[in-house]
Design an enzyme around this catalytic site. Structure first.
Site, PDB file in Angstrom:
ATOM      1  N   HIS A 249       0.840  -1.198   0.000  1.00  0.00           N
ATOM      2  CA  HIS A 249       0.000   0.000   0.000  1.00  0.00           C
ATOM      3  C   HIS A 249       0.884   1.260   0.000  1.00  0.00           C
ATOM      4  CE1 HIS A 249      -3.612   2.408   1.293  1.00  0.00           C
ATOM      5  NE2 HIS A 249      -2.635   3.197   1.721  1.00  0.00           N
ATOM      6  N   GLU A 250       1.849   1.279   0.908  1.00  0.00           N
ATOM      7  CA  GLU A 250       2.713   2.469   1.004  1.00  0.00           C
ATOM      8  C   GLU A 250       3.589   2.605  -0.239  1.00  0.00           C
ATOM      9  OE1 GLU A 250       1.910   4.485   3.189  1.00  0.00           O
ATOM     10  OE2 GLU A 250       0.708   3.123   4.406  1.00  0.00           O
ATOM     11  N   HIS A 253       1.876   4.340  -3.068  1.00  0.00           N
ATOM     12  CA  HIS A 253       1.741   5.796  -2.919  1.00  0.00           C
ATOM     13  C   HIS A 253       2.862   6.555  -3.633  1.00  0.00           C
ATOM     14  CE1 HIS A 253      -1.801   6.482  -0.605  1.00  0.00           C
ATOM     15  NE2 HIS A 253      -1.410   5.787   0.449  1.00  0.00           N
ATOM     16  N   GLU A 272      -5.699   7.469  -1.757  1.00  0.00           N
ATOM     17  CA  GLU A 272      -5.929   6.320  -0.876  1.00  0.00           C
ATOM     18  C   GLU A 272      -6.719   5.229  -1.595  1.00  0.00           C
ATOM     19  OE1 GLU A 272      -4.447   5.701   1.815  1.00  0.00           O
ATOM     20  OE2 GLU A 272      -3.538   7.669   1.920  1.00  0.00           O
TER      21      GLU A 272
END
Ligand code: ZN
Length: 287
Positions: A249-250, A253, A272
């Site tokens: 997820h990170e 980004h 997000e």
């Protein structure tokens, strides 16, 4: 949008992590007990993404020594830390048993796919679309042919001494696969290197992505959550999946939220949304 360069001075036992393209090595300032760290970026970024982290962390490496696991001396200040140096190497990167870091080349993990023959201006053969960028002039990774083939960018993991072993066992081995899977899914990494820092469970979220730095909460580590070890054991499949998908997820980004993102924070849900959608896709590919 702005670029930045920074020189940060901190007590020698501290690690300074900062959004910067090159992995900085500290210069020890003799007679002061301080170290000096220099960072810069050439890629224009929103100033709000600038991130600085200073603390008494250790780098997770393939081999840990007792010196790395020893908590740093507390309360040292400029001019006072020299009194401890004889009994404990306060440099967070080195110890007497395993001098794990001696140069930038030895600290970082490279994919080995970098093609040194291409220059930044040679944009031929970039992916399927022969992509060119039209933004202001800077060494853009998306027009660097060597970046296109680099699935695993140089990366490091830092943690407080109490969590160093878990960071070494759980995060460090996951990173190359997750980086390669992110690259296979989304293309060239927007940032040329990455530091992952394990932050305390009191951190306001499970993770936070910034240019060149990801903060991961202690809570994503197996064995750090309530109920760990009861259902599927510390390091079990469920725990690994939570840890891996949060890392992915990170990582996503870097593309959605940093390289591109909403005009203002009220629309952060867009970044997000992409990251949440991609975390399972990248994690599935990484396994
Ligand atoms: Zn997110």
């Amino acid at each position: 949008m702005s670029t930045w360069q920074a020189r940060v001075r901190a007590p020698r036992e501290c690690v300074v992590l900062l959004s910067g393209e090159k992995q900085a090595q500290p210069t020890h300032l003799h007679h002061t007990g301080l170290s000096s760290w220099d960072y810069y970026v050439t890629m224009p970024m929103p100033a709000s993404t600038f991130t600085l982290a200073v603390g008494c962390w250790r780098q997770a490496t393939a081999q840990l020594s007792t010196a790395q696991l020893t908590p740093p001396v507390q309360g040292t200040r400029a001019g006072a830390s020299h009194t401890h140096a004889g009994s404990l190497d306060l440099n967070p990167f080195t110890n007497m048993d395993h001098p794990v870091i001696t140069s930038p080349q030895s600290t970082l993990v490279y994919s080995g796919l970098k093609d040194e023959k291409h220059s930044e201006s040679d944009c031929s053969g970039l992916g399927d679309d022969n992509l060119t960028c039209c933004h202001v002039d800077y060494p853009c990774p998306f027009t660097d042919p060597s970046a296109w083939s680099q699935g695993v960018i140089p990366h490091r993991v830092f943690a407080p001494p109490s969590l160093l072993q878990k960071a070494q066992v759980q995060i460090l081995p996951l990173l190359p696969g997750c980086l390669a899977a992110a690259h296979a899914t989304l293309g060239v990494h927007p940032f040329p290197r990455l530091d992952v820092l394990i932050v305390p469970a009191g951190f306001s979220s499970l993770g936070m992505a910034s240019p060149h730095i990801i903060f991961l909460s202690q809570s994503v580590l197996c064995g750090e959550r309530e109920g760990d070890g009861e259902r599927d054991g510390v390091g079990g499949e469920r725990g690994l999946s939570l840890c891996g998908s949060r890392l992915c997820h990170e990582l996503s980004h870097s593309w959605f939220g940093l390289a591109i993102g909403a005009r203002d924070w009220t629309e952060e849900w867009i970044s997000e949304g992409f990251a949440t959608y991609l975390e399972d896709i990248i994690w599935a590919r990484a396994q």
